[in-house]
Design an enzyme around this catalytic site. Structure first.
Site, PDB file in Angstrom:
ATOM      1  N   LYS A 150      41.673  15.225 -49.698  1.00 54.33           N
ATOM      2  CA  LYS A 150      43.231  14.176 -50.086  1.00 54.33           C
ATOM      3  C   LYS A 150      43.000  14.224 -51.608  1.00 54.33           C
ATOM      4  O   LYS A 150      43.779  14.413 -52.466  1.00 54.33           O
ATOM      5  CB  LYS A 150      42.992  13.034 -49.403  1.00 54.33           C
ATOM      6  N   ASP A 188      47.648  10.693 -47.267  1.00 55.00           N
ATOM      7  CA  ASP A 188      46.910   9.367 -47.221  1.00 55.00           C
ATOM      8  C   ASP A 188      47.817   8.583 -46.027  1.00 55.00           C
ATOM      9  O   ASP A 188      48.229   9.035 -45.243  1.00 55.00           O
ATOM     10  CB  ASP A 188      47.140   8.654 -48.457  1.00 55.00           C
TER      11      ASP A 188
END
Length: 227
Positions: free
Chosen positions: A135, A153
């Protein structure tokens, strides 16, 4: 190519069609034509550090912690020279600060030793840095270098599943599904729009459906009524 097609084929099917997904992005773009991260940074290095620090912490909290830190250390060399104790003292207001301070020092040293103090632009290289996962790498690639990545997320995971745009049982499935269905014209800003939508409108407990630009397209039911 065949491997990618097989991978996409195995993903959950979106509950919205391409036109509806494009309409969602168009609405979100009208609200915020030039979306950017809410983390404060001055260069790719400070962005890597800020995003790594943001895990299990708010952007507001990270910004408060890094204002003075980045004023003193905005390069890997300056960060290493500052020392772990000083870094830890600057970021002690955010979660997991002790481990994060160790990671900041280690990633700074690795950037010096392995990358000539230059933040790499590929995901495979970025995730070698301590404290940097997929991420974080996707955020840096998108924000600093302009790659159309999708940094999933909790906000994006929720929005993608709740709206029906790109269902998935885990962040990786949602990432692949979003990359598959997001029109090219929206690809660069897509993850910013979805994060901001999840952070301020499509919130976890009581989504603000009554104040949502895409409520009529979204598959979430029952819609939350105005308080």
């Amino acid at each position: 190519m065949a491997k990618k097609e097989k991978l996409y084929k195995d993903l959950p099917r979106p509950r919205l069609n391409r036109a509806q997904i494009a309409e969602i992005y168009a609405h979100l773009r009208r609200l915020d034509p030039s979306p950017k991260t809410e983390l404060n940074y001055s260069n790719p290095f400070t962005l890597v550090v800020a995003v790594a620090l943001s895990a299990q912490s708010t952007d507001v909290g990270v910004n408060k912690a890094t204002t003075a830190l980045f004023a003193k250390a905005d390069t890997p060399g300056k960060m290493v020279a500052l020392g772990e104790d000083v870094v830890r003292d600057h970021i002690k207001t955010i979660g997991l600060y002790k481990n994060k301070a160790k990671n900041v020092m280690a990633l700074s040293q690795m950037l010096i030793d392995d990358f000539g103090s230059v933040v790499p632009q590929t995901r495979d290289e970025l995730i070698k840095l301590p404290g940097v996962g997929r991420k974080t790498a996707n955020v840096v690639m998108n924000e600093a270098f302009g790659y159309p990545t999708m940094a999933v997320d909790t906000h994006i995971f929720r929005v993608a599943n709740r709206t029906g745009m790109a269902p998935g049982k885990d962040p990786y499935e949602v990432e692949l599904n979003l990359l598959r269905v997001t029109p090219e014209e929206f690809a660069l800003g897509a993850h910013h729009w979805l994060i901001l939508h999840g952070r301020y409108t499509c919130v976890a407990r009581k989504p603000k459906c009554y104040n949502c630009a895409v409520s009529d397209i979204c598959k979430y039911t029952p819609k939350t009524e105005a308080p």
